[in-house]
Each structure stands twice: as structure tokens, then as C-alpha cells.
Design an enzyme around this catalytic site. Structure first.
Site, PDB file in Angstrom:
ATOM      1  N   LYS A 175       0.843  -1.202   0.000  1.00 46.75           N
ATOM      2  CA  LYS A 175       0.000   0.000   0.000  1.00 46.75           C
ATOM      3  C   LYS A 175       0.882   1.258   0.000  1.00 46.75           C
ATOM      4  O   LYS A 175       0.612   2.220  -0.720  1.00 46.75           O
ATOM      5  CB  LYS A 175      -0.948  -0.017   1.211  1.00 46.75           C
ATOM      6  CG  LYS A 175      -2.040  -1.069   1.030  1.00 46.75           C
ATOM      7  CD  LYS A 175      -2.754  -1.476   2.305  1.00 46.75           C
ATOM      8  CE  LYS A 175      -3.633  -2.692   2.014  1.00 46.75           C
ATOM      9  NZ  LYS A 175      -4.237  -3.313   3.190  1.00 46.75           N
ATOM     10  N   GLN A 193      -4.678  -2.164   9.451  1.00 48.46           N
ATOM     11  CA  GLN A 193      -4.532  -3.486   8.832  1.00 48.46           C
ATOM     12  C   GLN A 193      -5.146  -4.568   9.730  1.00 48.46           C
ATOM     13  O   GLN A 193      -4.806  -4.678  10.899  1.00 48.46           O
ATOM     14  CB  GLN A 193      -3.041  -3.766   8.586  1.00 48.46           C
ATOM     15  CG  GLN A 193      -2.774  -5.035   7.808  1.00 48.46           C
ATOM     16  CD  GLN A 193      -3.325  -5.003   6.382  1.00 48.46           C
ATOM     17  OE1 GLN A 193      -3.158  -4.033   5.658  1.00 48.46           O
ATOM     18  NE2 GLN A 193      -4.017  -6.057   6.006  1.00 48.46           N
ATOM     19  N   ASP A 207     -11.139   2.230   3.639  1.00 45.81           N
ATOM     20  CA  ASP A 207     -11.420   0.794   3.493  1.00 45.81           C
ATOM     21  C   ASP A 207     -12.906   0.567   3.205  1.00 45.81           C
ATOM     22  O   ASP A 207     -13.303  -0.470   2.695  1.00 45.81           O
ATOM     23  CB  ASP A 207     -11.056   0.062   4.799  1.00 45.81           C
ATOM     24  CG  ASP A 207      -9.926  -0.926   4.599  1.00 45.81           C
ATOM     25  OD1 ASP A 207      -9.591  -1.219   3.434  1.00 45.81           O
ATOM     26  OD2 ASP A 207      -9.382  -1.410   5.612  1.00 45.81           O
TER      27      ASP A 207
END
Ligand SMILES: NC(=O)c1ccc[n+]([C@@H]2O[C@H](COP(=O)([O-])OP(=O)(O)OC[C@H]3O[C@@H](n4cnc5c(N)ncnc54)[C@H](OP(=O)(O)O)[C@@H]3O)[C@@H](O)[C@H]2O)c1
Length: 295
Positions: free
Chosen positions: A54, A98, A121
Site C-alpha cells: 500500500k 490493517q 477501506d
């Protein structure tokens, strides 16, 4: 019929090229650099790889990124405090914590603490609720990537019979909600199957598009599909290791046999996978624009 292979790597590359230009324009016209903060709790090797990918994507697109790797024994309060600090930071437009988090930390509590305006997200209940009513800010990355694969491969989604296998909050439920909206690239009739479905084959046999997200190899076999179907395989299943220790990955679909009947199909790897991080970048750019009233 042998299927056209839907090349997720190439489609992701195209979207990243578009994003790179958009980022350059945001910088030059508005002095706005989209910024993503990642939070990694502990040192799970797979999570480290994802977070690294990322960061790399941000740098390739000219975006700002900040990495917060904190010890696995950090308390829930410490993670919440970090999220709150990032919520307040104007350089940061997107926050990605995460998953999975260590067992002693309540993932839902952390997820709910992220400012929905920075929820790149797309898993916050505000984001999912807005998606459901057809007014999304941030669409979860994997299902958004699936919709882009369909649109950019020229698959007609409008009016199609779509069968989704799997009802998780991160793939199955959001993709079903995306494709049933009365919008271009959607407006489909969607059936959502799961382990409680009586006869999955009776549904898949009438599908124009099948989206397999069960996390089990051979969930979709050739006898379950009709000629000309479009198949999107979301599954990533490790079925062993090569002699030199590399993971052997397969999807949820019996690719070799199903591709002989399908009109188009995604491979694993190289289908849905490359789209996920790309859509995270897209959401971060969108978050930056929202922060300045540009979206
Ligand atoms: N490429 C990517 O970027 C990406 C991103 C996310 C996920 N994935 C992969 O996609 C797969 C699904 O992920 P997930 O997080 O959605 O998984 P998940 O949370 O484990 O959910 C799996 C879903 O599939 C259903 N299911 C399992 N076996 C089934 C069967 N035999 N028949 C019908 N339904 C079945 C389950 O039903 P119940 O609800 O009844 O248990 C559940 O709803 C995994 O392989 C994952 O690694 C890939």
C-alpha cells in the site's frame, strides 16, 4: 467456447495511470496531496507485505503515506489514541488499520473509531449504510474492484442475473449491494448464496454473471455454469507449496474446466487481487477531494 481472460493486472494499471494524473492535478491546481496512514499492530508477515504494498502504491502515484507500525502488545486504548490522532491530522485523508488485529483488541471498536470521512477501506457502518442507500462515499475496495473489472471488460451488468456466492461484510454483501443499485454498471438482479442456500447449482445455472467469494477451492465447477457465463473469482486459497517454498494459490472456481464454457473469466492470481489496493488508492484520492469540497 474458450473464455476471454479478464486481466486484472492490466485494468489496475490503467486505473493507477488515471489516478496518477489526477493526483498531479490536485497537487498543481489545489496544492492538495492525498495522504494515507496505515496502522499495523504487531508483526504478522502477511500483514507487513500488504502494508508495504500500500505504501509503495502511494509513492508510485505521488501520494503522501505514513506508516505506523506499533508493537503487538499495544493496548486497545493506545490503538484508539493513534486512530484519533490520525483523525485530527489534516495531512491524512485516509486511515487504514490493517486487519486482523491481535486477539486482545476489539476490531469493531477500532473500526468504529475511524472518522467516516477518512474510512478509505469502506468498512465503517456509515460507509456501508451509505452504500446500501445508493449514496456511497467510500465503496469497500475488493467489491469496487470487481465492479470495475466488469465495466472495463465491457460486460453488460444492467439487467443481468448475478449470483454471488459468499455473504461476508467485506466482499459478498457489498458487491451484492453495489450491483443492485439503479445505476450504470449495476441495475442487476442479484442472488446472494451462502452455506444456508439449499441448491446453489440451481442458482448458478441461470446466472449471466457469477461472483465466487466463498474461500473454498472448487466451489464453482463446470457442471454448475451455463455456456457464455462471466465468472469473477474472488477466492484466494493456498493448496500447497512449490519445491522452493512458494505458495500455490487457486481461486474458488475450477478455472481450467469453467473457462471452456464461460465467455469471460478472471484468473487467480492476476484477476481481482491487483484491483484491491488500486481501489484503496482511488478512495484515498476521493477522501482528499471530499476534504476540500472538490468531490
Ligand atoms: N483478492 C482479494 O483482494 C481478496 C479480498 C478479500 C477476500 N479475498 C478472498 O475471497 C474469499 C472470500 O473472502 P471473505 O473474507 O469474504 O470470506 P469469509 O468471511 O470466510 O466468507 C465466506 C463466505 O462464503 C460462504 N461460503 C463458504 N463456503 C461456501 C460454500 N461451499 N457454498 C456457499 N457459500 C459458502 C460463507 O457462508 P456463511 O456465511 O454461511 O458461513 C461466507 O458467507 C477468500 O478466499 C479470501 O481470501 C480476496
Amino acid at each position: 467456447m474458450t473464455a476471454k481472460i479478464i486481466n486484472g493486472t492490466e485494468i489496475a494499471r490503467q486505473i493507477r495511470e488515471e489516478l496518477k494524473q489526477e493526483v498531479a492535478e490536485l497537487k498543481s491546481r489545489y496544492s492538495l496531496t492525498p495522504g494515507l496512514a496505515t496502522v499495523l499492530v504487531g508483526d504478522d508477515p502477511a500483514s507487513k507485505v500488504y502494508v508495504g504494498a500500500k505504501e509503495k502504491a502511494c509513492s508510485e502515484l505521488g501520494m503522501y503515506s505514513e506508516r505506523h507500525d506499533i508493537p503487538g502488545n499495544s493496548t486497545e486504548e493506545e490503538v484508539l489514541a493513534l486512530v484519533e490522532k490520525l483523525n485530527q491530522d489534516p495531512k491524512i485523508h485516509g486511515i487504514l488499520v490493517q486487519m486482523p488485529l491481535p486477539k486482545h483488541i476489539n476490531e469493531t471498536r477500532i473500526l468504529y473509531a475511524i472518522n467516516p470521512k477518512k474510512d478509505v477501506d469502506g468498512f465503517h457502518p456509515v460507509s456501508l449504510g451509505k452504500l446500501m442507500i445508493g449514496e456511497p462515499d467510500f465503496i469497500p475496495c475488493t467489491p469496487h474492484g470487481i465492479q470495475q473489472l466488469l465495466i472495463r471488460s465491457g460486460v453488460k451488468v444492467e439487467g443481468a442475473e448475478v449470483v454471488v456466492i459468499g455473504r461476508s461484510n467485506i466482499v459478498g454483501k457489498p458487491i451484492a449491494n453495489i450491483l443492485l443499485q439503479k445505476k450504470p454498471g449495476a441495475n442487476a438482479t442479484v442472488t446472494l448464496c451462502h452455506t444456508g442456500t439449499r441448491d446453489i447449482k440451481s442458482h448458478t445455472l441461470r446466472a449471466d454473471i457469477i461472483i465466487a467469494a466463498a474461500g473454498k477451492p472448487n466451489t464453482v465447477t463446470a457442471d454448475m455454469v451455463r455456456e457464455g457465463v462471466v465468472v469473477i473469482d474472488v477466492g484466494v486459497n493456498e493448496i500447497g507449496k512449490t519445491a522452493d517454498g512458494k505458495r500455490i494459490l487457486v481461486g474458488d472456481v475450477d478455472f481450467e474446466k469453467v473457462k471452456e464454457k464461460a465467455s469471460a473469466i478472471t484468473p487467480v492470481p492476476g484477476g481481482v487481487g491487483p484491483m484491491t489496493i488500486t481501489m484503496l488508492m482511488l478512495n484515498t484520492v476521493k477522501a482528499a477531494k471530499i476534504s476540500r469540497g472538490l468531490s
